[in-house]
Each structure stands twice: as C-alpha cells, then as structure tokens.
Design an enzyme around this catalytic site. Structure first.
Site, short mmCIF file in Angstrom:
data_model
loop_
_atom_site.label_atom_id
_atom_site.label_comp_id
_atom_site.label_asym_id
_atom_site.label_seq_id
_atom_site.Cartn_x
_atom_site.Cartn_y
_atom_site.Cartn_z
N LYS A 43 28.54 31.79 27.77
CA LYS A 43 27.77 32.47 28.27
C LYS A 43 27.66 33.95 27.75
O LYS A 43 26.35 34.27 27.57
CB LYS A 43 28.51 32.86 29.56
N ARG A 70 27.70 35.20 41.72
CA ARG A 70 29.72 34.38 41.49
C ARG A 70 30.18 34.11 43.06
O ARG A 70 31.31 32.90 43.00
CB ARG A 70 30.29 35.86 41.40
N ARG A 127 40.40 34.27 22.83
CA ARG A 127 39.82 35.53 22.60
C ARG A 127 40.36 36.66 22.60
O ARG A 127 41.24 36.93 22.78
CB ARG A 127 39.14 35.22 23.98
N ARG A 143 41.88 40.89 26.31
CA ARG A 143 41.09 41.37 27.85
C ARG A 143 42.85 41.10 28.28
O ARG A 143 42.71 40.18 28.61
CB ARG A 143 40.54 40.72 28.21
N ARG A 151 41.51 32.65 37.36
CA ARG A 151 39.33 32.75 37.51
C ARG A 151 39.24 31.42 37.37
O ARG A 151 37.86 31.35 38.09
CB ARG A 151 39.36 33.40 35.98
P1 AMP Z 1 33.09 38.37 33.85
O1 AMP Z 1 32.30 39.21 32.97
O2 AMP Z 1 31.97 37.88 34.60
O3 AMP Z 1 33.83 37.12 33.96
O4 AMP Z 1 33.55 39.44 34.74
C1 AMP Z 1 34.70 39.85 35.05
C2 AMP Z 1 35.07 40.10 36.19
O5 AMP Z 1 34.48 41.42 37.42
C3 AMP Z 1 35.61 39.21 37.30
O6 AMP Z 1 36.40 37.64 37.53
C4 AMP Z 1 35.06 39.58 38.18
O7 AMP Z 1 36.60 40.14 38.73
C5 AMP Z 1 34.68 40.62 38.24
N1 AMP Z 1 33.26 40.67 38.67
C6 AMP Z 1 31.74 40.37 37.62
N2 AMP Z 1 30.67 40.02 38.50
C7 AMP Z 1 30.85 40.08 39.72
C8 AMP Z 1 30.03 39.49 40.95
N3 AMP Z 1 28.91 38.65 40.89
N4 AMP Z 1 30.98 39.29 42.05
C9 AMP Z 1 32.14 40.03 42.38
N5 AMP Z 1 32.76 40.12 40.87
C10 AMP Z 1 32.68 39.88 39.72
#
Ligand code: AMP
Length: 214
Positions: free
Chosen positions: A15, A91, A125, A156, A167
C-alpha cells in the site's frame, strides 16, 4: 483537477509503495496517517510517545484523535486545490462514516493480497530512519545502513511476528467494516496486489481512470 482517493490494503499489501506512485501520478497529496503518527513518535512529544505505544502493540489510535488530524490536514491549501490520496485512513467504521459525511470520495481502492503473502512480506521488511524500505537479505543493505541516506536500517517495532499477527487481527475486526462501508456506498474497486510494483501500479491506474471516466 482534484482527485479524492482512498487506498485500502492489509499491512504488507504494498500500500505505501503504491500510494507514493499514485500520488505522483495524479498530483494529489499523499496523506498517510501512519507516517504522520510515526513523525509524531520520532519527535518525542507526549502525544508521540503515546502514539508509539499504541502502534507498537498493533492497536489503533482513538477515532476522535484521528478525525481531528484528518480534519486539520483537509483544511490545508494543497488538499483544497488538488484533493488527496488517503493511505491508512479510514481504519474503522466510525472513521469511514465520518469521512463520507465530510467530503466526496471519487474511488476507494482495495489492494488484495493473500494473508500468508503479507505475513512473509512484513516479517522481512526493513526500513531506515527516513522510511526507505528494503527486504531483509537485500545486498543493498548488507552493511546495515541505507544506501540512499546512510542511516541505520532496522525492523519496525510493529513488524515483529507478534505485532504483525495483532495488526492483521485488528484489520479484520476493525478495518474490514470500513472497507464494506465504502463498498456499500458504491465506491470500492478491488485490485489484485500480486506482481511487481509496476504491474500493480498499472492495474491501479487503469481501475481508477475507469472510475473517474478518463
Ligand atoms: P500504517 O503505517 O498505516 O500501517 O499505520 C501504523 C499504525 O498507526 C497503525 O497500526 C495504527 O496503530 C496507527 N494508525 C494509522 N492510521 C490510523 C487510523 N486511521 N486510525 C487509527 N490508528 C491508525
């Protein structure tokens, strides 16, 4: 012309990479809520520290906080003029409902990749301090530093097997309802996420252009 796109995909579906390519292609600001939260975490602020704890557990930030962040970002001049490409938002069902109440979405894309493939991808990753992404074992990072900027390349904290499982469970329980909500609104297009980044990008652009009537 402003385009308003949402991109869904399980963690590891490619993504982030695809969103960067699409944002450049359509000239729309790439809004990654995960990147915004990681920047806050890196700043070491109280908010950033709390966000990091939640992210490292593979859980989601509270909806009200995320809605506030998005509302503020939507008010910026670049978004008003060019639209947006949303990566990582909405989300949850509540976020999806709030989004559709406050703006128009042209297309929502779902990048579909089988679960075992994303597990393998995420566990291998590796990222540098500036977000350049590599696969473990890649010759380019054999020295442990990023060939682009020389910073250390690490896994990470939320890419460990336990956090990845958490996740994916969070995605199934909380984010799939958001995906379904945009589907019910007639906005969702599902695209096969297997193949090279270039193949997937070409498929995404074709699907989006068809929806935009280009
Ligand atoms: P991502 O890089 O998009 O996978 O986001 C990393 C982490 O940030 C996620 O696992 C959540 O803990 C938090 N996060 C990102 N976007 C959101 C959202 N729209 N709502 C809630 N938590 C978020």
């Amino acid at each position: 012309m402003a385009v308003r796109l949402v991109v869904f995909g399980r963690q590891g579906a490619g993504k982030g990479t695809q969103c960067k390519l699409l944002a450049a292609h359509y000239g729309a600001p790439h809004i990654s809520t995960g990147d915004m939260l990681r920047e806050a975490a890196a700043s070491g602020s109280d908010f950033g520290r709390q966000a990091k704890e939640i992210m490292d557990r593979g859980e989601l930030m509270p909806d009200e906080i995320m809605l506030g962040i998005i509302k503020e970002r939507f008010g910026a001049a670049d978004v008003v003029e060019h639209g947006f490409l949303l990566d990582g938002f909405p989300r949850t069902l509540a976020q999806a409902e709030a989004l559709l109440n406050q703006t128009t979405i042209d297309v929502a894309i779902n990048i579909e990749v089988p679960e075992q493939v994303v597990i393998d991808r995420i566990s291998s990753r590796r990222v540098c301090a500036n977000g350049h992404t590599y696969a473990a074992g890649d010759d380019a990072i054999a020295g442990g530093t990023c060939p682009e900027d020389g910073t250390e390349v690490v896994q990470r904290a939320d890419d460990t097997p336990d956090a990845v499982a958490a996740r994916l469970a969070t995605y199934a329980a909380q984010t799939l309802p958001a995906v379904h909500h945009l589907d019910e609104a007639g906005l969702l297009v599902t695209v096969d996420g297997l193949g090279t980044p270039e193949d997937v990008s070409a498929r995404l652009v074709a699907a989006i252009d068809e929806r935009l009537g280009h």
